[in-house]
Scaffold this motif. Structure first.
Motif, PDB file in Angstrom:
ATOM      1  N   SER A   1      -4.601  -2.566  -4.731  1.00 24.79           N
ATOM      2  CA  SER A   1      -4.171  -1.478  -5.612  1.00 24.79           C
ATOM      3  C   SER A   1      -2.847  -1.890  -6.260  1.00 24.79           C
ATOM      4  CB  SER A   1      -3.980  -0.192  -4.808  1.00 24.79           C
ATOM      5  OG  SER A   1      -2.844  -0.317  -3.965  1.00 24.79           O
TER       6      SER A   1
ATOM      7  N   HIS B   1       0.053  -0.527  -6.309  1.00 28.31           N
ATOM      8  CA  HIS B   1       1.223  -0.352  -5.444  1.00 28.31           C
ATOM      9  C   HIS B   1       1.306  -1.458  -4.394  1.00 28.31           C
ATOM     10  CE1 HIS B   1       2.194   3.459  -7.261  1.00 28.31           C
ATOM     11  NE2 HIS B   1       0.959   3.884  -7.062  1.00 28.31           N
ATOM     12  N   LYS B   2       0.172  -1.807  -3.807  1.00 27.56           N
ATOM     13  CA  LYS B   2       0.160  -2.879  -2.808  1.00 27.56           C
ATOM     14  C   LYS B   2       0.461  -4.214  -3.470  1.00 27.56           C
ATOM     15  CE  LYS B   2      -3.011  -0.745   0.465  1.00 27.56           C
ATOM     16  NZ  LYS B   2      -4.329  -0.829   1.109  1.00 27.56           N
TER      17      LYS B   2
ATOM     18  N   GLN C   1       2.237  -4.708  -6.085  1.00 33.21           N
ATOM     19  CA  GLN C   1       3.655  -4.744  -6.420  1.00 33.21           C
ATOM     20  C   GLN C   1       4.483  -5.176  -5.208  1.00 33.21           C
ATOM     21  OE1 GLN C   1       5.616  -0.932  -7.148  1.00 33.21           O
ATOM     22  NE2 GLN C   1       6.680  -1.871  -8.893  1.00 33.21           N
TER      23      GLN C   1
ATOM     24  N   LEU D   1      12.521   0.450  -5.016  1.00 27.62           N
ATOM     25  CA  LEU D   1      11.413   1.402  -5.107  1.00 27.62           C
ATOM     26  C   LEU D   1      11.775   2.782  -4.558  1.00 27.62           C
ATOM     27  CD1 LEU D   1       8.436  -0.922  -4.097  1.00 27.62           C
ATOM     28  CD2 LEU D   1       9.273  -0.358  -6.390  1.00 27.62           C
TER      29      LEU D   1
ATOM     30  N   ARG E   1       4.011  -0.564   4.962  1.00 25.71           N
ATOM     31  CA  ARG E   1       3.053  -0.791   3.872  1.00 25.71           C
ATOM     32  C   ARG E   1       2.785  -2.277   3.669  1.00 25.71           C
ATOM     33  NH1 ARG E   1       4.731   3.836  -0.600  1.00 25.71           N
ATOM     34  NH2 ARG E   1       4.196   5.595   0.756  1.00 25.71           N
TER      35      ARG E   1
END
Length: 182
Positions: free
Chosen positions: A134, A136-137, A139, A158, A168
């Motif tokens: 995804s 976000h991951k 990034q 962030l 995460r």
């Protein structure tokens, strides 16, 4: 990235490296130096510094090859970890710091950036795995593993707690390991 000579498997290469074979070390350098140099350059942002860090990386690899454990991960992952830490140590030693920039471009621009700056990375299948993440991951992986940011720097940029970033990243790495096994 070159392929291993026909008579070598990765296991045989590791075995000979642990026995101190100079020929095996030369093959290791030929096999992985371009990909490691690309990763180091992305962190250091300076070719001369990156060349010095690459040399230091291979010295550390030579000294520590006996510590490599195949059950804990692939050889390239271990090499990349040493290269990344050596590059980050160099930045901190010289108080250069890390330029905080997040690639906010679209998927095509990000893919092109990886292909240009990470020679050989697409041959390892890593790029394909990262592309499946995804945004976000992706990034997080981009900032920490490709750009060399620390967990604290990512958390600050962030606006997240460090513990959240760490959790995460760990979860993302676990999902990449699961995808790699498929």
């Amino acid at each position: 990235m070159k392929q291993l000579p026909k008579q070598y498997t990765e296991q045989l290469l590791i075995q000979e490296l642990k026995q101190g074979s100079k020929k095996a070390f030369s093959i290791l350098y030929d096999q992985y130096s371009a990909a490691l140099f690309g990763s180091i350059t992305r962190i250091c942002k300076n070719t001369d510094t990156a060349q010095d860090v690459l040399q230091e990386t291979f010295i550390k690899i030579y000294q520590r090859i006996g510590l490599y454990d195949e059950s804990k991960g692939r050889l390239f992952t271990w090499l990349l970890c040493i290269a990344r830490h050596t590059a980050l140590d160099e930045l901190r030693k010289n108080n250069i710091g890390i330029v905080m920039e997040i690639n906010t471009g679209n998927q095509h621009e990000i893919d092109r950036e990886y292909q240009v700056n990470q020679p050989g990375i697409e041959l390892l299948g890593i790029l394909d795995l990262v592309n499946k993440l995804s945004p976000h991951k992706r990034q997080l992986i981009d900032l920490i593993y490709y750009k060399g940011y620390t967990l604290v720097e990512v958390a600050k940029k962030l606006n997240m707690p460090v513990g959240t970033v760490k959790t995460r990243v760990r979860a993302t790495l676990q999902s990449l390991r699961c995808q790699e096994c498929i």
